[in-house]
Structure formats: C-alpha cells, structure tokens
Design a protein around this motif. Structure first.
Motif, PDB file in Angstrom:
ATOM      1  N   LYS A 157      11.109 -12.882  13.185  1.00  0.00           N
ATOM      2  CA  LYS A 157      12.455 -12.459  13.435  1.00  0.00           C
ATOM      3  C   LYS A 157      12.741 -11.136  12.686  1.00  0.00           C
ATOM      4  CE  LYS A 157      13.788 -17.491  14.128  1.00  0.00           C
ATOM      5  NZ  LYS A 157      14.694 -18.381  13.290  1.00  0.00           N
ATOM      6  N   ASN A 158      12.485 -10.972  11.472  1.00  0.00           N
ATOM      7  CA  ASN A 158      12.884  -9.923  10.689  1.00  0.00           C
ATOM      8  C   ASN A 158      12.064  -8.661  10.890  1.00  0.00           C
ATOM      9  OD1 ASN A 158      15.347 -10.516   9.164  1.00  0.00           O
ATOM     10  ND2 ASN A 158      14.010 -12.469   8.883  1.00  0.00           N
ATOM     11  N   ASP A 159      10.828  -8.762  11.638  1.00  0.00           N
ATOM     12  CA  ASP A 159       9.907  -7.664  11.909  1.00  0.00           C
ATOM     13  C   ASP A 159       9.388  -6.994  10.679  1.00  0.00           C
ATOM     14  OD1 ASP A 159       8.508  -6.150  13.604  1.00  0.00           O
ATOM     15  OD2 ASP A 159       9.842  -4.365  13.662  1.00  0.00           O
ATOM     16  N   LEU A 160       8.924  -7.958   9.821  1.00  0.00           N
ATOM     17  CA  LEU A 160       8.377  -7.657   8.467  1.00  0.00           C
ATOM     18  C   LEU A 160       7.048  -7.415   8.429  1.00  0.00           C
ATOM     19  CD1 LEU A 160       9.927 -10.150   6.056  1.00  0.00           C
ATOM     20  CD2 LEU A 160      10.970  -7.943   6.771  1.00  0.00           C
ATOM     21  N   VAL A 161       6.323  -6.278   7.646  1.00  0.00           N
ATOM     22  CA  VAL A 161       5.021  -5.962   7.708  1.00  0.00           C
ATOM     23  C   VAL A 161       4.382  -6.615   6.693  1.00  0.00           C
ATOM     24  CG1 VAL A 161       3.433  -4.158   7.627  1.00  0.00           C
ATOM     25  CG2 VAL A 161       5.497  -3.903   9.041  1.00  0.00           C
ATOM     26  N   LEU A 162       3.645  -7.464   6.375  1.00  0.00           N
ATOM     27  CA  LEU A 162       2.985  -8.089   5.283  1.00  0.00           C
ATOM     28  C   LEU A 162       1.656  -7.456   4.907  1.00  0.00           C
ATOM     29  CD1 LEU A 162       3.687 -11.987   5.622  1.00  0.00           C
ATOM     30  CD2 LEU A 162       5.205  -9.937   4.628  1.00  0.00           C
ATOM     31  N   SER A 196       0.752  -1.216   0.030  1.00  0.00           N
ATOM     32  CA  SER A 196      -0.024   0.005   0.035  1.00  0.00           C
ATOM     33  C   SER A 196       0.928   1.232   0.097  1.00  0.00           C
ATOM     34  CB  SER A 196      -0.958  -0.011   1.212  1.00  0.00           C
ATOM     35  OG  SER A 196      -1.952   0.868   1.218  1.00  0.00           O
ATOM     36  N   GLU A 197       0.202   2.465   0.211  1.00  0.00           N
ATOM     37  CA  GLU A 197       1.035   3.731   0.352  1.00  0.00           C
ATOM     38  C   GLU A 197       0.347   4.458   1.205  1.00  0.00           C
ATOM     39  OE1 GLU A 197       1.192   5.041  -3.627  1.00  0.00           O
ATOM     40  OE2 GLU A 197      -0.744   6.006  -3.435  1.00  0.00           O
ATOM     41  N   ILE A 198       1.053   5.472   2.091  1.00  0.00           N
ATOM     42  CA  ILE A 198       0.761   6.302   2.862  1.00  0.00           C
ATOM     43  C   ILE A 198       0.494   7.658   2.282  1.00  0.00           C
ATOM     44  CG2 ILE A 198       0.885   7.187   5.431  1.00  0.00           C
ATOM     45  CD1 ILE A 198       2.393   4.644   6.067  1.00  0.00           C
ATOM     46  N   HIS A 199      -0.521   8.379   2.607  1.00  0.00           N
ATOM     47  CA  HIS A 199      -0.790   9.923   1.883  1.00  0.00           C
ATOM     48  C   HIS A 199      -0.485  10.641   3.079  1.00  0.00           C
ATOM     49  CE1 HIS A 199      -2.375   9.252  -2.180  1.00  0.00           C
ATOM     50  NE2 HIS A 199      -2.044   8.109  -1.891  1.00  0.00           N
ATOM     51  N   LEU A 232       4.083   7.684   0.852  1.00  0.00           N
ATOM     52  CA  LEU A 232       5.304   6.739   1.442  1.00  0.00           C
ATOM     53  C   LEU A 232       4.943   5.401   0.889  1.00  0.00           C
ATOM     54  CD1 LEU A 232       6.469   8.328   4.679  1.00  0.00           C
ATOM     55  CD2 LEU A 232       7.712   8.468   2.399  1.00  0.00           C
ATOM     56  N   PRO A 233       5.832   4.490   0.399  1.00  0.00           N
ATOM     57  CA  PRO A 233       5.268   3.186   0.395  1.00  0.00           C
ATOM     58  C   PRO A 233       5.017   2.478   1.769  1.00  0.00           C
ATOM     59  CG  PRO A 233       7.833   3.374  -0.108  1.00  0.00           C
ATOM     60  CD  PRO A 233       6.861   4.813   0.110  1.00  0.00           C
ATOM     61  N   PHE A 234       4.111   1.429   1.854  1.00  0.00           N
ATOM     62  CA  PHE A 234       4.097   0.915   3.071  1.00  0.00           C
ATOM     63  C   PHE A 234       3.538  -0.642   2.989  1.00  0.00           C
ATOM     64  CE2 PHE A 234       1.085  -0.284   6.781  1.00  0.00           C
ATOM     65  CZ  PHE A 234       1.894  -0.324   7.570  1.00  0.00           C
ATOM     66  N   ASN A 286       4.415  -4.816  -6.986  1.00  0.00           N
ATOM     67  CA  ASN A 286       4.824  -3.828  -7.793  1.00  0.00           C
ATOM     68  C   ASN A 286       4.118  -2.387  -7.649  1.00  0.00           C
ATOM     69  OD1 ASN A 286       6.694  -5.819  -8.701  1.00  0.00           O
ATOM     70  ND2 ASN A 286       4.888  -6.371 -10.137  1.00  0.00           N
ATOM     71  N   LYS A 287       2.769  -2.427  -7.490  1.00  0.00           N
ATOM     72  CA  LYS A 287       1.968  -1.066  -7.360  1.00  0.00           C
ATOM     73  C   LYS A 287       0.877  -1.248  -6.233  1.00  0.00           C
ATOM     74  CE  LYS A 287       1.687  -0.579 -12.380  1.00  0.00           C
ATOM     75  NZ  LYS A 287       0.853  -0.688 -13.681  1.00  0.00           N
ATOM     76  N   PRO A 288       0.863  -0.170  -5.556  1.00  0.00           N
ATOM     77  CA  PRO A 288      -0.122   0.033  -4.448  1.00  0.00           C
ATOM     78  C   PRO A 288      -1.511  -0.350  -4.847  1.00  0.00           C
ATOM     79  CG  PRO A 288       0.685   2.233  -4.952  1.00  0.00           C
ATOM     80  CD  PRO A 288       1.335   1.278  -6.066  1.00  0.00           C
ATOM     81  N   VAL A 289      -2.302  -1.125  -3.857  1.00  0.00           N
ATOM     82  CA  VAL A 289      -3.654  -1.469  -4.196  1.00  0.00           C
ATOM     83  C   VAL A 289      -4.511  -0.793  -3.052  1.00  0.00           C
ATOM     84  CG1 VAL A 289      -2.927  -3.734  -4.853  1.00  0.00           C
ATOM     85  CG2 VAL A 289      -3.593  -3.205  -2.364  1.00  0.00           C
ATOM     86  N   SER A 290      -4.006   0.195  -2.416  1.00  0.00           N
ATOM     87  CA  SER A 290      -4.766   1.044  -1.581  1.00  0.00           C
ATOM     88  C   SER A 290      -3.886   2.196  -1.091  1.00  0.00           C
ATOM     89  CB  SER A 290      -5.414   0.144  -0.267  1.00  0.00           C
ATOM     90  OG  SER A 290      -4.126  -0.143   0.786  1.00  0.00           O
ATOM     91  N   ALA A 291      -4.504   3.083  -0.512  1.00  0.00           N
ATOM     92  CA  ALA A 291      -3.959   4.296   0.100  1.00  0.00           C
ATOM     93  C   ALA A 291      -4.399   4.413   1.620  1.00  0.00           C
ATOM     94  CB  ALA A 291      -4.339   5.368  -0.610  1.00  0.00           C
ATOM     95  N   LEU A 292      -3.691   4.794   2.310  1.00  0.00           N
ATOM     96  CA  LEU A 292      -3.809   5.057   4.018  1.00  0.00           C
ATOM     97  C   LEU A 292      -3.679   6.633   4.068  1.00  0.00           C
ATOM     98  CD1 LEU A 292      -2.218   2.149   3.775  1.00  0.00           C
ATOM     99  CD2 LEU A 292      -2.430   2.327   6.470  1.00  0.00           C
ATOM    100  N   ARG A 293      -4.927   7.100   4.731  1.00  0.00           N
ATOM    101  CA  ARG A 293      -4.681   8.568   4.847  1.00  0.00           C
ATOM    102  C   ARG A 293      -4.111   9.051   6.308  1.00  0.00           C
ATOM    103  NH1 ARG A 293      -8.384  11.821   2.316  1.00  0.00           N
ATOM    104  NH2 ARG A 293      -9.843   9.812   1.926  1.00  0.00           N
TER     105      ARG A 293
END
Length: 309
Positions: free
Chosen positions: A157-162, A120-123, A130-132, A209-216
């Motif tokens: 272990k790697n604190d990834l955000v899926l 996703s991306e943050i607006h 920003l990418p998220f 590859n491309k964001p599917v949603s936007a976080l406001r």
C-alpha cells in the motif's frame, strides 16, 4: 552449527567490476562460497571469473551454455548452493564488511525468520552517494511478529522498498519450497520476486543504521532500461504467479498505481505529469477489477506469456 552464506553473482559484461564484487564477498567469514554464473558475456567476464575461481577456494564458476538473464542465472546457482543461507550480489556492485553480521544474529536466534533485509547506498557519478531502501521502523506497528500478511499489505500500500538484490538474505528452504526467480522477466525480476515472497514470509529488518552494500550507478544498469513495457511485463507476471482470482483489493490498487506511474513518469512538465497520473488512477479505480482482468489477458497475449518457460 554456524550458519554460512552462499553468495550468487550473475554476470554479464562486468569484467571491469567483477573482481571488486567477488572480493567483497569471499573475504567475509560468514560466506561459505561465491557462485558465479556468466550469462554469455561478450567481454572477458568469463575469463576473469575463472581466474578468480583459481585464486580463491570459495569462488566457483557454474557452467552455463545458454542465455538466461539474471533471474535464470540465479536459479541455476541456487540449485548448486551448499549454504544454509542464500544471498545475491550484482557483478558491478559490492558488499561492505558488515553485510551479514545482523542477518546471522537474527537467523541464529529466531528459527521462524526466513528472510532479512538491510539498507544500501547508490554510488553516482562525481562521488555522490544516496541511501537506498526503507529504513523506518514501520514493523513496530505490528504486535504479532508473524503477521507477514499485515506487513505485506502495509508495504504494498505504501510502495516501500525493503532492501534490494544485494541486501536481502534468505534461508535455503524458501527456495526448496518452490520459490524461484521468474525467468520470464529481464527487468524488475527482483521486485516481482520480493513482492511474491513477502506475500508468504515476513521480511525481518537487519542492518538499517548503516549501509551493507553499494550499488554502482552507470549507463548499463538494468534500471536505466525501465519503461512502460517492462513495468507492464512485471505486473502481468506477478498477477500470473499469484493467480488472477487471488488478488486482494489493495493489490489491485497497487497495480493501478504502478501503471499510472509508468505512464506519467516520462512526461517532463510537472503539472501535466501529475494530471495524467491522477486522471489515470481516478478513471481506472472505478473499474479496477474489470480493467485488471482485461490488462492481464491482454498482456499475456501481447507479450507471449501464455506458458512459463
């Protein structure tokens, strides 16, 4: 049979954003229905939701008469969902048209796939974006595509955000098997839920590859209210759901890491912040099993979590 999605939108004081969020979902052909649950808003969110329900056949307002917060609202709507797939959308965010294209492809071609995630991306203010979410192809490191446990341990272990709330899609049978949002959490309920799900099911990458949603991003985001207390609550509830005796070493290490971050993050001085972070981890790592038992018992009592609601 074509797979269809039920989109669940919990609402609290989001009248100004709600129409954009709902339209972004109900105009997608993959979406069967958009289920709205108002959490006793003090603005006119409920009136806006009812207006959208009258305007669009896909939109349905689920009656709610008590305070549930986001987790409870989502659980309430899950019970009413008619789609084979369930997705979520926060009332102040929105989907892009590509939201479900790759998800449907994965679920249609692979019956073993139960959960997908995208990025996703943050607006932010002043049109900054920003990418998220995790975008690296780390899953290629695992030869067995059903190795949910291996992938889970790597993620923790790697604190990834899926993905995030807006970009994860789940087969309805996952919820039918008892996996629901924990209503004891008001903040970080999404992370607790994803961690618990990923312990059981592999998360399949969809659109990276491309964001599917936007976080406001705005001042009322729940993430802006994150604190040591909210992070401690999340970890205690997660431990409680897994079972204290079922924790693996890497999960204990993750608990210590998350606590160290929550303690040190408020410190402005970079040197002191890093010193506190590492000092806490080094100290607790020697006694992590003893510490986590104490932390869990202390937290259950301190935050009155002895019984699930």
């Amino acid at each position: 049979m074509d797979l269809k999605v039920s989109v669940i939108v919990p609402i609290y004081n989001a009248a100004v954003y709600l129409r954009e969020a709902v339209l972004s979902a109900c105009l997608l052909e993959e979406v069967l229905e958009v289920l709205l649950v108002d959490d006793l808003s003090t603005d006119n969110s409920l009136a806006v939701a009812e207006g959208l329900s009258s305007e669009f056949k896909k939109v349905k307002v689920i009656p709610n008469l008590k305070k549930r917060y986001a987790a409870g609202c989502r659980n309430l709507a899950i019970k009413e969902a008619k789609g084979q797939l369930i997705a979520f959308l926060d009332a102040d965010d929105w989907y892009f048209p590509r939201r479900f294209i790759k998800d449907i492809e994965i679920f249609s071609s692979n019956p073993r796939a139960k959960i997908t995630y995208s990025y996703s991306e943050i607006h932010l203010k002043y049109e900054k974006i920003l990418p998220f979410g995790e975008r690296s192809p780390f899953f290629k490191y695992f030869k067995d595509e059903d190795d949910a446990w291996g992938i889970y341990s790597y993620v923790i272990k790697n604190d990834l955000v899926l993905g995030n709330v807006n970009t994860i899609t789940v087969r309805v049978e996952v919820f039918n098997n008892g996996f629901l949002w924990d209503e004891r959490l008001v903040i970080h309920e999404d992370t607790e839920f994803w961690w618990r799900l990923s312990r059981k099911f592999r998360f399949y990458p969809a659109e990276l590859n491309k964001p599917v949603s936007a976080l406001r991003n705005h001042g009322n985001n729940s993430s802006s209210r994150s604190s040591f207390k909210t992070k401690a609550l999340f970890l205690i509830v997660w431990i409680d759901n897994l079972g204290l005796g079922n924790l693996k070493d890497f999960e204990k290490e993750a608990i210590v890491y998350q606590l160290a971050r929550s303690i040190s993050n408020p410190i402005r001085n970079n040197f002191i912040r890093k010193s506190v972070f590492h000092a806490f981890r080094i100290t607790v790592d020697f006694i992590d099993s003893i510490f986590i038992v104490w932390f869990y018992k202390w937290g259950m009592k301190r935050y009155n979590l002895l019984e699930k609601e």
